[in-house]
Scaffold this motif. Sequence first.
Motif, PDB file in Angstrom:
ATOM      1  N   SER A  97      24.120  32.798  43.031  1.00  0.00           N
ATOM      2  CA  SER A  97      22.781  33.274  43.632  1.00  0.00           C
ATOM      3  C   SER A  97      23.366  34.085  44.840  1.00  0.00           C
ATOM      4  O   SER A  97      24.348  33.712  45.385  1.00  0.00           O
ATOM      5  CB  SER A  97      21.835  32.077  43.875  1.00  0.00           C
ATOM      6  OG  SER A  97      22.464  31.459  45.013  1.00  0.00           O
ATOM      7  N   GLY A  98      22.496  35.062  45.254  1.00  0.00           N
ATOM      8  CA  GLY A  98      22.842  35.745  46.606  1.00  0.00           C
ATOM      9  C   GLY A  98      23.767  37.085  46.321  1.00  0.00           C
ATOM     10  O   GLY A  98      23.053  37.800  45.560  1.00  0.00           O
ATOM     11  N   ALA A  99      24.203  37.337  47.269  1.00  0.00           N
ATOM     12  CA  ALA A  99      24.748  38.698  47.565  1.00  0.00           C
ATOM     13  C   ALA A  99      25.693  39.240  46.229  1.00  0.00           C
ATOM     14  O   ALA A  99      25.825  40.705  46.119  1.00  0.00           O
ATOM     15  CB  ALA A  99      25.750  38.986  48.768  1.00  0.00           C
ATOM     16  N   TYR A 100      26.283  38.326  45.466  1.00  0.00           N
ATOM     17  CA  TYR A 100      27.103  38.824  44.383  1.00  0.00           C
ATOM     18  C   TYR A 100      26.838  38.006  43.273  1.00  0.00           C
ATOM     19  O   TYR A 100      26.197  36.913  43.246  1.00  0.00           O
ATOM     20  CB  TYR A 100      28.588  38.847  44.808  1.00  0.00           C
ATOM     21  CG  TYR A 100      29.394  37.748  45.223  1.00  0.00           C
ATOM     22  CD1 TYR A 100      29.839  36.732  44.344  1.00  0.00           C
ATOM     23  CD2 TYR A 100      29.222  37.160  46.648  1.00  0.00           C
ATOM     24  CE1 TYR A 100      30.355  35.541  45.007  1.00  0.00           C
ATOM     25  CE2 TYR A 100      29.779  36.089  47.133  1.00  0.00           C
ATOM     26  CZ  TYR A 100      30.195  35.244  46.097  1.00  0.00           C
ATOM     27  OH  TYR A 100      30.820  34.027  46.615  1.00  0.00           O
ATOM     28  N   ASP A 101      27.562  38.065  42.135  1.00  0.00           N
ATOM     29  CA  ASP A 101      27.206  37.539  40.986  1.00  0.00           C
ATOM     30  C   ASP A 101      28.154  36.514  40.223  1.00  0.00           C
ATOM     31  O   ASP A 101      27.716  35.485  39.891  1.00  0.00           O
ATOM     32  CB  ASP A 101      27.142  38.506  39.584  1.00  0.00           C
ATOM     33  CG  ASP A 101      25.860  39.604  40.210  1.00  0.00           C
ATOM     34  OD1 ASP A 101      24.891  39.346  40.307  1.00  0.00           O
ATOM     35  OD2 ASP A 101      26.379  41.045  40.191  1.00  0.00           O
ATOM     36  N   PHE A 102      29.210  36.885  40.429  1.00  0.00           N
ATOM     37  CA  PHE A 102      30.288  35.895  39.881  1.00  0.00           C
ATOM     38  C   PHE A 102      31.271  35.480  40.975  1.00  0.00           C
ATOM     39  O   PHE A 102      31.961  36.332  41.738  1.00  0.00           O
ATOM     40  CB  PHE A 102      31.237  36.357  38.643  1.00  0.00           C
ATOM     41  CG  PHE A 102      30.394  36.596  37.221  1.00  0.00           C
ATOM     42  CD1 PHE A 102      29.846  35.588  36.904  1.00  0.00           C
ATOM     43  CD2 PHE A 102      30.360  37.872  36.658  1.00  0.00           C
ATOM     44  CE1 PHE A 102      28.942  35.712  35.653  1.00  0.00           C
ATOM     45  CE2 PHE A 102      29.674  38.090  35.666  1.00  0.00           C
ATOM     46  CZ  PHE A 102      28.988  37.019  35.018  1.00  0.00           C
ATOM     47  N   THR A 103      31.745  34.249  41.101  1.00  0.00           N
ATOM     48  CA  THR A 103      33.092  33.749  41.546  1.00  0.00           C
ATOM     49  C   THR A 103      33.937  33.623  40.832  1.00  0.00           C
ATOM     50  O   THR A 103      33.679  32.814  39.626  1.00  0.00           O
ATOM     51  CB  THR A 103      32.567  32.279  42.359  1.00  0.00           C
ATOM     52  OG1 THR A 103      31.929  32.632  43.547  1.00  0.00           O
ATOM     53  CG2 THR A 103      33.901  32.085  43.088  1.00  0.00           C
ATOM     54  N   VAL A 104      35.118  34.145  40.787  1.00  0.00           N
ATOM     55  CA  VAL A 104      36.312  34.016  39.990  1.00  0.00           C
ATOM     56  C   VAL A 104      37.435  33.494  40.886  1.00  0.00           C
ATOM     57  O   VAL A 104      37.698  33.932  41.663  1.00  0.00           O
ATOM     58  CB  VAL A 104      36.695  35.281  39.410  1.00  0.00           C
ATOM     59  CG1 VAL A 104      37.883  34.986  38.339  1.00  0.00           C
ATOM     60  CG2 VAL A 104      35.522  36.101  38.600  1.00  0.00           C
ATOM     61  N   ILE A 105      37.642  32.223  40.314  1.00  0.00           N
ATOM     62  CA  ILE A 105      39.259  31.862  41.000  1.00  0.00           C
ATOM     63  C   ILE A 105      40.449  31.903  40.344  1.00  0.00           C
ATOM     64  O   ILE A 105      40.358  31.609  38.998  1.00  0.00           O
ATOM     65  CB  ILE A 105      38.585  30.454  41.329  1.00  0.00           C
ATOM     66  CG1 ILE A 105      37.651  30.128  42.348  1.00  0.00           C
ATOM     67  CG2 ILE A 105      39.949  29.684  42.108  1.00  0.00           C
ATOM     68  CD1 ILE A 105      37.370  28.695  42.634  1.00  0.00           C
ATOM     69  N   LEU A 106      41.332  32.527  40.477  1.00  0.00           N
ATOM     70  CA  LEU A 106      42.484  32.970  39.844  1.00  0.00           C
ATOM     71  C   LEU A 106      43.530  32.343  40.623  1.00  0.00           C
ATOM     72  O   LEU A 106      43.775  32.124  41.774  1.00  0.00           O
ATOM     73  CB  LEU A 106      42.462  34.399  40.223  1.00  0.00           C
ATOM     74  CG  LEU A 106      43.158  35.216  39.387  1.00  0.00           C
ATOM     75  CD1 LEU A 106      42.642  35.374  38.090  1.00  0.00           C
ATOM     76  CD2 LEU A 106      43.169  36.782  39.906  1.00  0.00           C
TER      77      LEU A 106
END
Lengths: 160, 393
Positions: A97-106
Amino acid sequence: MREKILAVIEKNSRIDIRDLAILLGENEVAVANEIAEMEKEHIICGYHTLINWENTSEEKVVALIEVRVTPQRGMGFDKLAERIYQYSEVNAVYLMSGAYDFTVILEGKTMRQVAQFVSDKLAPLDSVLSTATHFVLKKYKDHGTILCDEFQDERMLITP
Amino acid sequence: MRDPLSKTIVTIPPSGIRKFFDIVSEMKDAISLGVGEPDFDTPWHIREEGIYSLERGRTFYTANAGLRDLRVEIHNYLERRCGLSYDPDKEVLVTVGGSEAIDLAMRAMLDPGDEVLVPQPSFVSYVPCTVLAGGVAVPIPLEEKDEFRLTAKKLREKITPKSKILVLPFPGNPTGAVMRKEHLEEIAKVVEEHDLFVLSDEIYGELTYGEEHVSIASLPGMKERTVLINGFSKAFAMTGWRLGYACAPQVILKQMLKIHQFAIMCAPTTSQYAAIDAMKNSDEDVKHMRESYDQRRRYLLHAFEEMGLECFEPQGAFYAFPSIKRFGMSSDEFANRLLQEEKVAVVPGTAFGDSGEGYLRISYAYSLKSLKEALGRLGRFVERLDGKNNGGQ
């Protein structure tokens, strides 16, 4: 019983089933069955090892990438997420939720490798509007475990 | 030169635990099942409050009885957990650990020759504090067949016209015994009949397994006869903060406060600020720790059963009190040999009174890994003793 099993093995997945049964005051076979059941139901999805790579000679780079997207007709967030999480170098994908859509951990071997993934694979995806890449400098705590501290029992041996 | 010492103090033997501690500390690589404190660190939000109070410069004395906010929170806590209501302004006193409260109560209530009934085996302070206050300690030996509970019969046997205070240390250190409501009712009757007062040390109250802890002060007619002692050390893992409290009828508490005022002034300010948070926001932490102790309690009892060490089921605190009578050794001898041969430190039952002979106090406030290692060694030791016994037959 499920919650109790999960509470213990979340922190110690290598515990003997026998010991686990004793701790919980349950029957060993019942505990084993319950765990098998939970594996089948995808409540338990894996048994990983928490490694502090900083203490090894292995070089690793971990990045957290914020991704903004426009979901397209007939292709909601889930479809888009799938196109990202299928890459083996992607460790985790969360819808936010919030300012962006996905968190991607790489996870990559070098910064260049991570940069290449972002510029060659992630950013060009049709629906991706923007990305912001943050490199992890140091891990202090992961999965509820403090990594930078060694536990020492400082209590006196005998106290009233 | 004249004898610099008081005749009273030299008659009091040093704590039996101290004696064993000296032996253990000489052995560098010993592992221990001998601690009387939690293995958890104080929950961070509590520590944070202590740090914050220092940052804000709260480094002055507090009121003698303790911060009013803390006394109010103690009132709220006891109401919530035990259904008890103590007036924060007149009936609550914050002390330096539960130990200070024991000392204060004895000194405020005893005249020379008054008798204090002390169920044993129990915590090491009751008898010395009685003697220092001029009282006479009358031990009541508890038995394993009663699961180390105090029974009305045992109590009646020791009552004399001089009996004044009954110490009620449940859940018990070192036995892990608990008194459920029906057991307390039986005792309350005798207390009223003989016009006694109760010093109820409930420091392990939160660490009761199965049913919830019941305070004797919550029984009809008992609040006005009871000095309730509790503290932060065990339930909130705050031993080093040295903070406890006493709740009692104003007539008693007023005099306890007077002694506290002259001897201590007030409990440590930093600890008091931290404790406000402990009272308000720690129900979940306490529950989590209790659950964790309970798991290890089961583990320990199971291990005893496997190695053939008899032990009644303790239902409180974090101790088990197994019997070693069948090995034909004294508690001291057993503990010493276990230390020499397997390098495991436990406390002989006799450190808690003569009636602890034939038992060991084993603490399970350790990680599962440490418990496993120590119990493995204990099992090996027992097996060796059993082997020898059989060989001799």
